[in-house]
Design an enzyme around this catalytic site. Structure first.
Site, short mmCIF file in Angstrom:
data_model
loop_
_atom_site.label_atom_id
_atom_site.label_comp_id
_atom_site.label_asym_id
_atom_site.label_seq_id
_atom_site.Cartn_x
_atom_site.Cartn_y
_atom_site.Cartn_z
N ARG A 1 -32.69 -41.79 -19.70
CA ARG A 1 -33.06 -42.81 -18.72
C ARG A 1 -34.25 -43.66 -19.18
O ARG A 1 -35.21 -43.14 -19.74
CB ARG A 1 -33.38 -42.18 -17.37
CG ARG A 1 -32.15 -41.61 -16.71
CD ARG A 1 -32.50 -40.87 -15.45
NE ARG A 1 -32.42 -41.68 -14.25
CZ ARG A 1 -33.37 -41.79 -13.35
NH1 ARG A 1 -34.54 -41.20 -13.53
NH2 ARG A 1 -33.21 -42.50 -12.25
N HIS B 1 -40.58 -53.15 -2.42
CA HIS B 1 -41.32 -51.88 -2.33
C HIS B 1 -42.36 -51.86 -1.20
O HIS B 1 -43.49 -51.43 -1.38
CB HIS B 1 -42.01 -51.58 -3.66
CG HIS B 1 -41.88 -50.12 -4.06
ND1 HIS B 1 -42.20 -49.10 -3.22
CD2 HIS B 1 -41.45 -49.55 -5.22
CE1 HIS B 1 -41.98 -47.95 -3.84
NE2 HIS B 1 -41.51 -48.18 -5.05
N ASP C 1 -37.25 -50.31 -8.87
CA ASP C 1 -36.63 -49.05 -8.45
C ASP C 1 -35.68 -49.25 -7.27
O ASP C 1 -36.03 -48.90 -6.15
CB ASP C 1 -37.73 -48.05 -8.07
CG ASP C 1 -37.17 -46.66 -7.80
OD1 ASP C 1 -36.00 -46.42 -8.15
OD2 ASP C 1 -37.90 -45.83 -7.24
N GLU D 1 -42.50 -39.94 -13.96
CA GLU D 1 -42.85 -39.34 -12.67
C GLU D 1 -43.07 -37.83 -12.78
O GLU D 1 -42.58 -37.05 -11.97
CB GLU D 1 -41.77 -39.65 -11.63
CG GLU D 1 -41.66 -41.14 -11.35
CD GLU D 1 -40.60 -41.48 -10.31
OE1 GLU D 1 -39.64 -40.72 -10.17
OE2 GLU D 1 -40.77 -42.52 -9.63
N LYS E 1 -34.22 -37.31 -17.66
CA LYS E 1 -35.36 -38.08 -17.17
C LYS E 1 -36.57 -37.46 -17.84
O LYS E 1 -36.93 -36.31 -17.52
CB LYS E 1 -35.44 -37.98 -15.66
CG LYS E 1 -36.68 -38.64 -15.04
CD LYS E 1 -36.65 -38.55 -13.50
CE LYS E 1 -37.88 -39.18 -12.87
NZ LYS E 1 -37.81 -39.19 -11.39
N GLU F 1 -31.41 -45.33 -0.72
CA GLU F 1 -32.81 -44.95 -0.64
C GLU F 1 -33.68 -46.03 0.00
O GLU F 1 -34.48 -45.74 0.89
CB GLU F 1 -33.33 -44.61 -2.05
CG GLU F 1 -34.81 -44.28 -2.08
CD GLU F 1 -35.30 -43.89 -3.48
OE1 GLU F 1 -34.47 -43.84 -4.41
OE2 GLU F 1 -36.51 -43.66 -3.65
#
Lengths: 704, 704
Positions: free
Chosen positions: A328, A525, A369, A295, A291, A397
């Site tokens: 990713r 989201h 996501d 983020e 990754k 999640e």
């Protein structure tokens, strides 16, 4: 007469004993309860008396152990090894050499020849898969009179991704903590490791990334590599390769270099040496998952280099050892004003053709996501020269975490079966990842694991089904959600047809229900900050715009939804025309994706004739009703399921109902501020105020 | 004939089935394996056919469940409930009313009357204890022909202290993470909670402090109190009361006050209301455990008030509800130049007589901090007007954590059996805590739990013995280490005499071994910083002097040891003269405590004739040799123990050997810098350099 009574007593004792050895879920789908169908039991007992496993490798021993455990329980009679057993497990059986030619390493055949059941394959691991295939066949109550199975995986690398940290916390883990007890490794091999490997082998999973994508460079230091080696050694006989996440800045953090620039010679050299070191520990190491520039994770862009330049540096280091890089595509930038849904495509499409052959781009199923429902990611089919791996999330999640029963197979299937039209009709997403659409040599699929230290591995007893599903679909994405549920339920809960059907209906309702009570009609989201637990559509104060729910729903007095049409962000045109033309038109766009692509007025008329506002409200209510229906179904099984697990699921379904109500109330009260319209009469009025819902805090919610 | 064969088959099947249901340790000492001694099995089978439990409370149902689970397995035959069973479990049996009068709530009788075994007590919980007492009697293979047991606990409150945080990390926890899944409470009752309560009830533990002494005020907010209530409700039928740690600054942190001064009216009022609120949730709430003005925790001294003033404020709030305060004496000050070992005594002795009646001072077994071996704490016997609770550590913070087998009963017993001479000879520590020496109404004992999410609860399979031991000694501190080991081994590992003896020898060696290879001859606190894992006698740079190992060993060219004699810190004179005169004189002081009280030259002559330096070196070597002896004993049991658990312990004993060598090498190389003497020939030379040992880092060691 006396003897008969004794038999009765022993039988009664067995019944008691069975009843008292209550199920705690640890055995997963490998319970091997005795076959209850009397005809089938007769058939199995008559056919199977002995078995032969030819070979002495650790994998052969595992096969033997599995048969010794499974067969006596399934058949309710002693079964022993013999020279020419009624089951013969042997590599490259001479009768089937030509059939095995095209099956690859992992494929297997199960054939009845005269009175013998032959399981054969080109490899030890193929035999293990075949053994589990045969046992599954028995467990799912299929006759073996003329058993004739040819099976091979459609995707080569079927990998679990563990977002596990070295301190044993697990990002987005809701089943306790990481099962990797790093402190006690390498010298202590926890029984969990073997049971984990065995469960994975039983469904064909053949890889595990042990560490979090938000990576820690320490995993690449000698003291940790020794630990990784111990796990790799434990997993190898089960056919599972170990992978690690590579922290891009590791050359600085543990290498003492001043840069991690992928074009710097010292950096290149450092990685070459590090990779060689890793392979000294683990000769069959699978490769790195990365990754980067995502983020806050470091990456090649820190040095003005592209993702391709970063990935290729690692790929070249891995090439001498046949390792791969899984890079990713989950990137989105803070400073980028573009619609977040478009950014991965924009970033990676120009790089198509620039990656080394052992680089796979790992793409989440949707462009945001892991939302409860997302249209498929536009990169699938679009990148032609680069193999793409699918990244599904098994851990829930955004899907109720460990307190909600949500069977994810229908969600995975919706994405896999979506047609990208990349090469015209029939260019399904599944074909873009199994290598068939563009003839790629490498194929991979990743599932973010939901496995933890909980007694039953996955927290919610039904979350085991999602682990199982991932493995089965990774092996064969053409399986239906229903057939996977059929298998899993019979092995986990009940062999009785009526109970099986009830549980299956409950499972099949669960994902649509969760979409309805959380994010209906393409909303996404809306979850609480950080932990993503529960509703928080009001959040608008996070430092990055695209972390805020208000960024996604865009509710105002004039309507709701994210305009991704050609007059909006134009995300639709990242899809091929046959798809984008549908998504772009609110009248053609499937209502399940409506607010994903369109901003519409509260009075917009839906296909049902309802206004959009009313439809939203009714969907939330429908989700709750669906959960209640699941509860009723489960309650009807009280006498059929062992009491501990029945009670567990009952408690959890009650929590799910409460959480569904919370979602409805919080979202409708919040959106009502903008819609300024009444909640329809058929929707239960909110239980508390918006102020109350906004006041809720969960500082120790798990998994973040 | 055909039928006989069938019986043989079924028997064979059962044997296989038993073999394959391998032990994972989850069942603890409640395995209930069938009695193997044929005479006893005959006797039990002939005597016990049915049982009667009169009563319908949840506790009665738990008793029924336990008998239904245990008896058929122990006796290998069906056992059923009946009207007048061969076992009768009933409250206040008319035949024994007078005997029960003096037994208190928790006591019980088990008597054979004619053909019936009667278990009776004054309370439901007493019946539960009696039931487990009877089952233990059967499990430990004692005849029931004339069974006649009268049992009652010597200490009222037998409490586990869980140093568990709200995020499920566990301070000094080495068996995974906290079993309290706060996020899923109150609506989800994990099976672990019930199994935990049941295990505790089986050994008489009747209280649990759920939260860490380094406390979080959030536990006292409504959303958490609801969760605590759910646990209390689950535990109640098992006789377990719930306690919480009270953060002294809670009135500020969650009450919105500006002070937590215990003499402030608003603060007093806040606690009164908070306690009432707690009792509204949990009517039988046990009380608060408080760590105040200790290692950074807030306390009354922040406001110039004494420990008594702080404790009494809470005590008064609890009095209307019969709750207690357990106020910890584990205090030592940064700014205080006095020997840390003396500080608790100095702080608390002047307060004797100033505490409310429902305050108990909770004192660690020794004056420092749960070292491998400490002389008993000088407060025992010294405080006369205040009830003292013993705080033992079950979790092995300084005793090998989860990788070393150390049976702690001999350590507990050494302290409990130490004579304080407070009222002349025979004033053992045990009598200072059970209330008999000074006639206190309240008595309590606390054990810092070693329980976590690991499958086997305690990480090391043998760490279960320490949980078991704590419960048994809390009930009856006169039990010997050997007899407790006898019980536990038979219930956990093997009923065979030879195996039992081998395992017992191994266990009895383990604590002396650990003292030898870690901190022989009274050395203490040489462990690694923070995590306390492994040796680090060189550490001298921590911000507080008394956190540094060099503070404790004081090794210099002239010798080693902490001078606590009358010419040193004079800690010896905190003991009564009959004790202090012994400790003060190096010739009289037991060598096991020598360097705790004396600083002696490297050439000091030991009773063995060795110099001190040589003796230290030989002790380290002896510890290793003892571990190797334990390994040999365990290896001899390979065919006797189920393979999974045998392998687990074998791996762990290997780690223990390696860690013992590490301790010897690191400590001897370090001390050698000062002694400047050769390591004796009979000691294995160090494997690595001091520089190497000093370079080791364990950033993710568990439990801190």
């Amino acid at each position: 007469m006396k003897i008969s009574i004794q038999i009765l007593f022993i039988t009664a004792f067995l019944l008691i004993y069975q009843k008292t050895t209550a199920q705690d879920g640890y055995k997963l789908w490998l319970r091997y309860d005795q076959i209850t169908n009397p005809e089938l039991l007769d058939e199995f007992q008559a056919t199977i008396g002995t078995y032969t496993v030819s070979g002495t490798s650790p994998t052969h021993q595992i096969i033997r152990n599995e048969l010794e455990l499974a067969l006596p329980q399934l058949l309710g009679k002693p079964i022993s090894a013999a020279d020419d057993g009624s089951i013969l497990i042997t590599k490259n059986h001479p009768k089937f050499i030509s059939d095995l030619k095209d099956l690859g390493e992992d494929g297997y055949l199960i054939k009845k020849v005269d009175d013998q059941i032959i399981v054969t394959s080109d490899s030890d691991i193929g035999l293990l898969y075949g053994t589990f295939g045969l046992l599954r066949h028995l467990q799912t109550q299929q006759s073996i009179k003329t058993i004739d199975i040819v099976s091979q995986p459609k995707i080569q690398r079927r990998i679990l991704n563990h977002w596990d940290n070295l301190d044993r916390t697990s990002e987005r883990g809701y089943a306790g903590f990481s099962i990797w007890d790093w402190h006690k490794l390498p010298l202590y091999i926890d029984q969990r490791y073997l049971d984990y490997a065995r469960a994975n082998a039983s469904i064909g999973i053949n890889g595990a990334v042990l560490t979090n994508v938000n990576a820690n460079a320490l995993i690449l230091t000698p003291s940790y590599l020794e630990k990784v080696k111990a796990l790799a050694d434990a997993f190898r006989p089960y056919g599972i390769k170990v992978y690690l996440t590579a922290r891009f800045s590791a050359p600085i953090e543990i290498g003492g270099l001043e840069t991690a620039d992928p074009l710097n010679d010292e950096v290149i050299n450092w990685w070459n040496e590090k990779v060689e070191e890793v392979y000294n520990y683990i000769p069959d190491f699978g490769g790195f998952l990365v990754k980067a520039n995502s983020e806050g994770q470091p990456g090649p862009q820190n040095y003005g280099r592209s993702h391709a330049e970063g990935a290729n540096m690692l790929a070249k280091a891995l090439q001498p050892f046949n390792g791969i890089v899984m890079w990713r595509a989950f990137v989105y930038s803070n400073e980028e004003p573009e619609d977040r849904a478009k950014q991965a495509y924009n970033e990676f499409m120009p790089l198509d053709g620039k990656f080394e052959e052992n680089v796979v781009i790992q793409v989440k199923n949707g462009a945001i996501d892991f939302q409860p429902r997302e249209p498929f990611h536009p990169l699938f089919g679009a990148m032609k020269q680069t193999p793409l791996a699918m990244e599904f999330q098994i851990t829930q999640e955004y899907l109720g975490q460990a307190t909600q029963l949500v069977y994810l197979a229908p969600m995975y299937k919706e994405v896999l079966d979506s047609d990208t039209y990349a090469k015209g009709e029939g260019s399904e997403v599944s074909k873009t990842i199994d290598g068939t659409l563009y003839n790629h040599d490498v194929s991979a699929i990743a599932g973010v694991a939901n496995i933890g230290t909980d007694l039953n591995w996955t927290g919610h007893p039904f979350a085991q089904a999602n682990w199982y599903t991932f493995g089965r679909l990774a092996w064969d994405h053409s399986l239906s959600s229903e057939s996977i549920a059929d298998e899993w339920i019979q092995m986990t809960w009940s062999q009785q047809k009526a109970e099986l059907e009830t549980i299956k209906e409950l499972m099949m309702t669960s994902w649509p229900a969760s979409v309805n009570y959380m994010t209906p009609l393409g909303l996404h989201h809306l979850m609480g900050t950080g932990h993503h637990y529960g509703p928080a559509p009001w959040v608008d104060n996070l430092p990055r715009a695209d972390w805020n729910p208000v960024y996604y729903h865009k509710a105002t007095a004039d309507g709701i939804g994210f305009d991704r049409t050609r007059t909006g962000s134009d995300a639709v045109d990242q899809y091929f025309p046959a798809v984008s033309n549908v998504f772009n038109d609110p009248n053609k766009c499937p209502e399940k994706y409506l607010l994903w692509f369109h901003h519409l007025s509260w009075d917009y008329e839906m296909k049902s004739g309802n206004t959009l506002w009313n439809e939203i409200a009714l969907r939330y209510q429908k989700g709750i009703d669906q959960v209640r229906n699941m509860q009723a179904k489960w309650n009807s099984l009280e006498d059929a399921i062992d009491p501990k697990r029945h009670t567990q699921v009952k408690m959890l379904l009650y929590i799910q109902e409460q959480e569904a109500i919370w979602w409805k109330d919080a979202c409708l009260l919040y959106f009502q501020q903008f819609s300024d319209r009444a909640i329809p009469d058929t929707v239960e009025p909110p239980e508390k105020t918006l102020t109350y819902y906004k006041s809720l805090r969960f500082p120790y919610a798990p998994g973040h």
